[in-house]
Motif scaffolding. Structure first.
Motif, PDB file in Angstrom:
ATOM      1  N   MET A 110       0.839  -1.198   0.000  1.00 47.11           N
ATOM      2  CA  MET A 110       0.000   0.000   0.000  1.00 47.11           C
ATOM      3  C   MET A 110       0.875   1.250   0.000  1.00 47.11           C
ATOM      4  O   MET A 110       1.856   1.325   0.717  1.00 47.11           O
ATOM      5  N   LYS A 111       0.490   2.211  -0.834  1.00 52.55           N
ATOM      6  CA  LYS A 111       1.258   3.454  -0.881  1.00 52.55           C
ATOM      7  C   LYS A 111       0.633   4.481   0.052  1.00 52.55           C
ATOM      8  O   LYS A 111      -0.591   4.663   0.063  1.00 52.55           O
ATOM      9  N   LEU A 112       1.477   5.135   0.839  1.00 57.13           N
ATOM     10  CA  LEU A 112       1.001   6.203   1.710  1.00 57.13           C
ATOM     11  C   LEU A 112       1.834   7.443   1.449  1.00 57.13           C
ATOM     12  O   LEU A 112       2.970   7.354   0.978  1.00 57.13           O
ATOM     13  N   ASN A 113       1.274   8.595   1.788  1.00 57.49           N
ATOM     14  CA  ASN A 113       2.107   9.791   1.669  1.00 57.49           C
ATOM     15  C   ASN A 113       2.909  10.005   2.958  1.00 57.49           C
ATOM     16  O   ASN A 113       2.670   9.335   3.977  1.00 57.49           O
ATOM     17  N   GLY A 114       3.858  10.916   2.902  1.00 58.48           N
ATOM     18  CA  GLY A 114       4.774  11.127   4.025  1.00 58.48           C
ATOM     19  C   GLY A 114       4.042  11.477   5.314  1.00 58.48           C
ATOM     20  O   GLY A 114       4.404  11.013   6.392  1.00 58.48           O
ATOM     21  N   ALA A 115       3.000  12.289   5.188  1.00 60.07           N
ATOM     22  CA  ALA A 115       2.240  12.691   6.366  1.00 60.07           C
ATOM     23  C   ALA A 115       1.581  11.475   7.019  1.00 60.07           C
ATOM     24  O   ALA A 115       1.620  11.297   8.244  1.00 60.07           O
ATOM     25  N   GLU A 116       1.002  10.605   6.163  1.00 59.78           N
ATOM     26  CA  GLU A 116       0.345   9.405   6.695  1.00 59.78           C
ATOM     27  C   GLU A 116       1.353   8.459   7.341  1.00 59.78           C
ATOM     28  O   GLU A 116       1.075   7.865   8.395  1.00 59.78           O
ATOM     29  N   ILE A 117       2.508   8.366   6.716  1.00 56.95           N
ATOM     30  CA  ILE A 117       3.560   7.518   7.297  1.00 56.95           C
ATOM     31  C   ILE A 117       3.969   8.063   8.661  1.00 56.95           C
ATOM     32  O   ILE A 117       4.102   7.322   9.635  1.00 56.95           O
ATOM     33  N   LEU A 118       4.134   9.372   8.725  1.00 58.82           N
ATOM     34  CA  LEU A 118       4.541  10.015   9.981  1.00 58.82           C
ATOM     35  C   LEU A 118       3.525   9.733  11.103  1.00 58.82           C
ATOM     36  O   LEU A 118       3.891   9.325  12.212  1.00 58.82           O
ATOM     37  N   ILE A 119       2.253   9.928  10.797  1.00 53.15           N
ATOM     38  CA  ILE A 119       1.210   9.700  11.804  1.00 53.15           C
ATOM     39  C   ILE A 119       1.182   8.224  12.202  1.00 53.15           C
ATOM     40  O   ILE A 119       1.038   7.873  13.383  1.00 53.15           O
ATOM     41  N   ASP A 120       1.361   7.357  11.208  1.00 53.34           N
ATOM     42  CA  ASP A 120       1.404   5.929  11.489  1.00 53.34           C
ATOM     43  C   ASP A 120       2.553   5.599  12.456  1.00 53.34           C
ATOM     44  O   ASP A 120       2.392   4.831  13.406  1.00 53.34           O
ATOM     45  N   CYS A 121       3.698   6.235  12.221  1.00 51.69           N
ATOM     46  CA  CYS A 121       4.858   6.022  13.110  1.00 51.69           C
ATOM     47  C   CYS A 121       4.530   6.482  14.531  1.00 51.69           C
ATOM     48  O   CYS A 121       4.879   5.809  15.503  1.00 51.69           O
ATOM     49  N   LEU A 122       3.870   7.620  14.648  1.00 55.45           N
ATOM     50  CA  LEU A 122       3.528   8.133  15.983  1.00 55.45           C
ATOM     51  C   LEU A 122       2.588   7.157  16.695  1.00 55.45           C
ATOM     52  O   LEU A 122       2.711   6.918  17.897  1.00 55.45           O
ATOM     53  N   GLN A 123       1.667   6.597  15.932  1.00 59.10           N
ATOM     54  CA  GLN A 123       0.765   5.594  16.528  1.00 59.10           C
ATOM     55  C   GLN A 123       1.549   4.373  16.991  1.00 59.10           C
ATOM     56  O   GLN A 123       1.304   3.836  18.069  1.00 59.10           O
ATOM     57  N   LYS A 124       2.510   3.952  16.188  1.00 58.04           N
ATOM     58  CA  LYS A 124       3.328   2.788  16.559  1.00 58.04           C
ATOM     59  C   LYS A 124       4.149   3.080  17.816  1.00 58.04           C
ATOM     60  O   LYS A 124       4.470   2.187  18.586  1.00 58.04           O
ATOM     61  N   GLU A 125       4.469   4.366  18.008  1.00 52.65           N
ATOM     62  CA  GLU A 125       5.186   4.751  19.231  1.00 52.65           C
ATOM     63  C   GLU A 125       4.218   4.961  20.406  1.00 52.65           C
ATOM     64  O   GLU A 125       4.598   5.437  21.467  1.00 52.65           O
ATOM     65  N   THR A 148       6.029  15.421   2.906  1.00 51.67           N
ATOM     66  CA  THR A 148       4.806  14.926   3.543  1.00 51.67           C
ATOM     67  C   THR A 148       3.724  14.560   2.520  1.00 51.67           C
ATOM     68  O   THR A 148       2.759  13.898   2.867  1.00 51.67           O
ATOM     69  N   ILE A 149       3.913  15.001   1.275  1.00 57.09           N
ATOM     70  CA  ILE A 149       2.906  14.672   0.258  1.00 57.09           C
ATOM     71  C   ILE A 149       3.438  13.665  -0.762  1.00 57.09           C
ATOM     72  O   ILE A 149       2.673  13.038  -1.492  1.00 57.09           O
ATOM     73  N   ALA A 150       4.756  13.451  -0.769  1.00 56.21           N
ATOM     74  CA  ALA A 150       5.321  12.398  -1.628  1.00 56.21           C
ATOM     75  C   ALA A 150       4.768  11.053  -1.172  1.00 56.21           C
ATOM     76  O   ALA A 150       4.353  10.903  -0.041  1.00 56.21           O
ATOM     77  N   LYS A 151       4.751  10.089  -2.088  1.00 56.65           N
ATOM     78  CA  LYS A 151       4.183   8.778  -1.723  1.00 56.65           C
ATOM     79  C   LYS A 151       5.213   7.675  -1.851  1.00 56.65           C
ATOM     80  O   LYS A 151       6.111   7.745  -2.679  1.00 56.65           O
ATOM     81  N   MET A 152       5.070   6.675  -1.016  1.00 51.76           N
ATOM     82  CA  MET A 152       5.901   5.484  -1.175  1.00 51.76           C
ATOM     83  C   MET A 152       5.195   4.269  -0.602  1.00 51.76           C
ATOM     84  O   MET A 152       4.238   4.380   0.168  1.00 51.76           O
ATOM     85  N   GLU A 153       5.676   3.133  -1.006  1.00 52.47           N
ATOM     86  CA  GLU A 153       5.180   1.861  -0.489  1.00 52.47           C
ATOM     87  C   GLU A 153       5.598   1.773   0.984  1.00 52.47           C
ATOM     88  O   GLU A 153       6.768   1.970   1.305  1.00 52.47           O
ATOM     89  N   VAL A 154       4.638   1.517   1.884  1.00 52.26           N
ATOM     90  CA  VAL A 154       5.016   1.501   3.309  1.00 52.26           C
ATOM     91  C   VAL A 154       5.821   0.280   3.678  1.00 52.26           C
ATOM     92  O   VAL A 154       5.548  -0.824   3.212  1.00 52.26           O
ATOM     93  N   GLU A 155       6.786   0.523   4.516  1.00 45.94           N
ATOM     94  CA  GLU A 155       7.587  -0.589   5.024  1.00 45.94           C
ATOM     95  C   GLU A 155       7.185  -0.830   6.465  1.00 45.94           C
ATOM     96  O   GLU A 155       6.580   0.008   7.103  1.00 45.94           O
TER      97      GLU A 155
END
Lengths: 577, 161
Positions: free
Chosen positions: A1-16, A165-172
């Protein structure tokens, strides 16, 4: 799944496992706010000024030990937060600050709302990062939380350009562990040093324990209590350490330093073995270094090697976590025969009889000390107390006898006026079931007043205890003592009507002018479980904080209340800070 | 006392400014600082010449170690080591010394790397003292321009940083 940088960041905060973020939106972080809005695990607290966000996250971290998280925009967003970041840095508070940055191609072009965030914050953070590619986000967040919370904790800034934050990448997969070759905080103390320390302690005739913020941050309170009771030594605590050992206990000599008790300072002065536990020989503790503890040998326990022998040369340095070192000392000294220190204790009891915190009540005017004593009584000593900076801070430290760590929250290192109110808000969010009081003054409270609005929005009912003496009291006190009563700019004319002000923010305000009204007002305030109450208490404008070691003085050069003469006054260097 | 401190740090943007910032922030003295990549491209090596009492030096080493990107710090002065500095100097060929420049170059074991009708450009490497001595051999008026790299150093033999 591809997410943008902002979504990845928020996801990381949730994981923390971040539950609260204190922040303020702006252009550079709009994608992040968009991602924040799309989830419901993290609650965002919209402050009214970014400094309030940093202090709020700081108070939150101090109250529950978890890292505080801040989210601000580029330019003024991050510069406004700098005071709060520096405050956390000086007191070693774990915080992660995410600041937006202008888009990568604009960096260095003097773009709108551009500042060099990593440059500006470099000297007041434990570490900072500028993210250069979307693929760095997850690892950077992982590193930031790791660095902020381990070793000697501190704030870590992550600066993230808008385009990332708006660039997209496959989430790792978010990394679960982290290994950094350049960052390995020392944890296990040397057994040899522990043995040497135990030996020195067993043979000392006039020992004293001097516990600081490192015992609070290192969650070492249990071990500290066990150790102190086992060895039967007197213990004094720094402004940052208060409560890590119960102040109501008979072995406690109270706070030491510039406004410390007579018994604590005299015991330091007379000691033959000082054990510094998570404390750093700050200048407000030591006074004049040349006069400091003239007969003592020093055992210094600290997680940060750079603190050891920085101000005072340690005879036995022990680098390690306070919790582990104390446990090791308990194990080592369990069966050791100690010197008889009963003579030392009787000397200390003599000093205690001086009753250095005694103050004279006078009719018709409320003494600020009485307010704190009554606050203690009404809250049964159980409230979390935050403070701003100045006289009220010292009175709160002296007269509210803290029995638990993380009960006393103040800006000890940087001395930031304006800290108290947002910190109280953060503490209440962290500990919603506890009573939270913010002891402040008419000067300090006006530095962060706008957060009253945030406190209404998020229902964080705290009790504001405003010791209103119409002065910048600590400045006035120094001017009275050292500037021949020339009160330059320490008088505040045109104060607002704090009751109406509180009411206009939707809170309750009570003005107290007579001592007989004080207790009922406090009781009324704490009965209002769901409301913030602003108690504007008119206190004696001429009252000073005693005891006091004037700048340049040593621990035996104390000014005591009602006894204005001081030992060795002539040697005192008033030009010192 | 003069100390040569070697620092291995992550080869990342901003690492240099952290080190330089630390020295100004804490009031540490800095005489020279050189930095370049190592044989491991992810690491840089920095050589700092500073001076101060033993206590100040202890603080410098500890504070450097505290920087998150610093991997290793070592005070070279306390061990057997080799140190070198490079000088490039432009000397006027019209001066008194310019006339016998070849002689001086031979004495100091250095090289003339460029010659024009008015200027000799000379390369000297060695300990800082040698470079100072070389410059002292000229009348200040004949020295047109100099650039020095600052000191770099390495421990002798098998011992690594």
């Amino acid at each position: 799944m591809k997410l943008n940088g902002a979504e990845i960041l928020i996801d990381c905060l949730q994981k923390e496992e971040v539950e609260h973020v204190f922040g303020y939106p702006g252009g550079a972080v709009l994608h992040i706010y968009d991602a924040l809005e799309a989830q419901d695990k993290i609650t965002h607290i919209l402050v009214r000024h970014e400094q309030g966000a940093a202090h709020g996250a700081d108070g939150y971290a101090r109250a529950n030990g978890k890292p505080g998280v801040v989210l601000v925009t580029s330019g003024p967003g991050i510069t406004n937060a700098v005071t709060g970041i520096a405050t956390a840095h000086m007191d070693s508070i774990p915080m992660v600050i995410i600041s937006g940055q202008v888009p990568s191609p604009l960096i260095g072009m003097d773009a709108f709302q551009e500042v060099d965030a990593t440059g500006i914050t470099r000297s007041c953070v434990k570490h900072n990062f500028l993210i250069r590619d979307i693929s760095e986000i997850a690892m950077t967040v992982k590193k930031a939380f790791h660095i902020a919370t381990t070793g000697r904790p501190g704030p870590v800034v992550i600066d993230i350009p808008k385009d990332i934050t708006i660039a997209k990448m496959e989430v790792e997969e978010y990394p679960t562990t982290i290994e950094m070759r350049s960052y390995k905080p020392t944890i296990k103390a040397s057994d040899r040093q522990i043995k040497k320390a135990a030996e020195m302690l067993a043979n000392s005739k006039r020992p004293i324990l001097y516990a600081g913020g490192g015992c609070v941050i290192g969650n070492a309170s249990k071990e500290l209590r066990e150790f102190t009771r086992m060895v039967g030594f007197p213990i004094t605590q720094t402004l940052m350490g208060l409560g890590t050992y119960p102040m109501t206990d008979k072995q406690s000599l109270g706070m030491l330093g510039m406004h410390g008790t007579y018994e604590a300072n005299m015991a330091m002065h007379g000691s033959d073995c000082v054990v510094a536990i998570g404390s750093r020989f700050d200048d407000r503790i030591t006074g004049n270094l040349e006069k400091f503890c003239p007969t003592a040998k020093f055992i210094h326990i600290d997680i940060d090697p750079s603190q050891i022998s920085k101000n005072v040369v340690a005879h036995i340095p022990i680098v390690g976590q306070t919790k582990q070192v104390l446990q090791a000392l308990i194990d080592q000294m369990k069966d050791k025969k100690l010197e008889d220190i009963s003579k030392w204790w009787s000397q200390i009891e003599e000093w205690r009889k001086v009753d250095s915190l005694a103050y004279k009540k006078s009719s018709g005017v409320i003494k600020p000390q009485t307010v704190i004593e009554m606050l203690y009584e009404v809250t049964k000593g159980k409230a979390i107390v935050t403070s701003d900076v100045g006289q009220h801070q010292m009175w709160a430290a002296q007269y509210y006898l803290f029995d638990e760590p993380r009960q006393w929250i103040n800006s000890g290192g940087l001395g930031t006026m304006g800290f108290g109110l947002p910190a109280a808000m953060g503490a209440k969010l962290a500990m919603p079931d506890r009573d939270v009081a913010c002891v402040t003054g008419d000067g300090s409270i006006q530095m962060m007043l706008q957060e009253l609005s945030t406190m209404l929005q998020y229902s964080t009912p705290v009790k504001i205890i405003n010791l209103n003496n119409g002065y910048l009291g600590m400045v006035r006190q120094w001017q009275e003592f050292f500037y021949e009563k020339r009160y330059a700019m320490s008088y505040m004319d045109a104060l607002p009507d704090f009751v109406k002000l509180a009411e206009s923010y939707g809170h309750m305000g009570i003005r107290v002018e007579k001592e007989e009204d004080l207790k009922p007002a406090l009781i009324e305030a704490f009965n209002q479980k769901d409301r913030t109450v602003f108690l504007d208490i008119v206190t004696d404008p001429s009252e000073n904080v005693f005891p006091m070691i004037p700048a340049g003085g040593g621990h035996s050069d104390m000014l005591l209340a009602g006894r204005d003469e001081m030992v060795s006054k002539d040697e005192t260097d008033f030009n010192a800070v | 006392m003069r100390h040569i401190i070697s620092v291995i740090l992550e080869n990342e943007a901003g690492a240099l400014s952290r080190v330089a910032g630390l020295f100004t922030q804490r009031g540490f003295n800095i005489e020279s600082l050189t930095v370049a990549i190592t044989n491991d491209p992810s690491l840089s090596r920095m050589t700092i010449v500073s001076s101060g009492s033993d206590r100040v030096l202890e603080q410098i080493v500890k504070q450097l170690n505290k920087l998150i990107e610093v991997v290793k710090v070592s005070d070279l002065t306390s061990q057997d080591h080799v140190e070198r500095e490079l000088l490039l100097a432009k000397i006027s060929s019209n001066s008194k010394e310019g006339a016998n420049i070849q002689e001086l170059v031979e004495i100091f074991g250095c090289k003339v790397v460029d010659v024009t009708d008015k200027v000799y450009t000379i390369e000297v490497s060695g300990k800082s003292k040698k470079i100072n001595a070389f410059l002292d051999a000229f009348d200040p008026a004949s020295i047109i321009e100099v650039t020095r790299t600052g000191v770099t150093g390495i421990s002798r033999g098998k011992k690594l940083i």
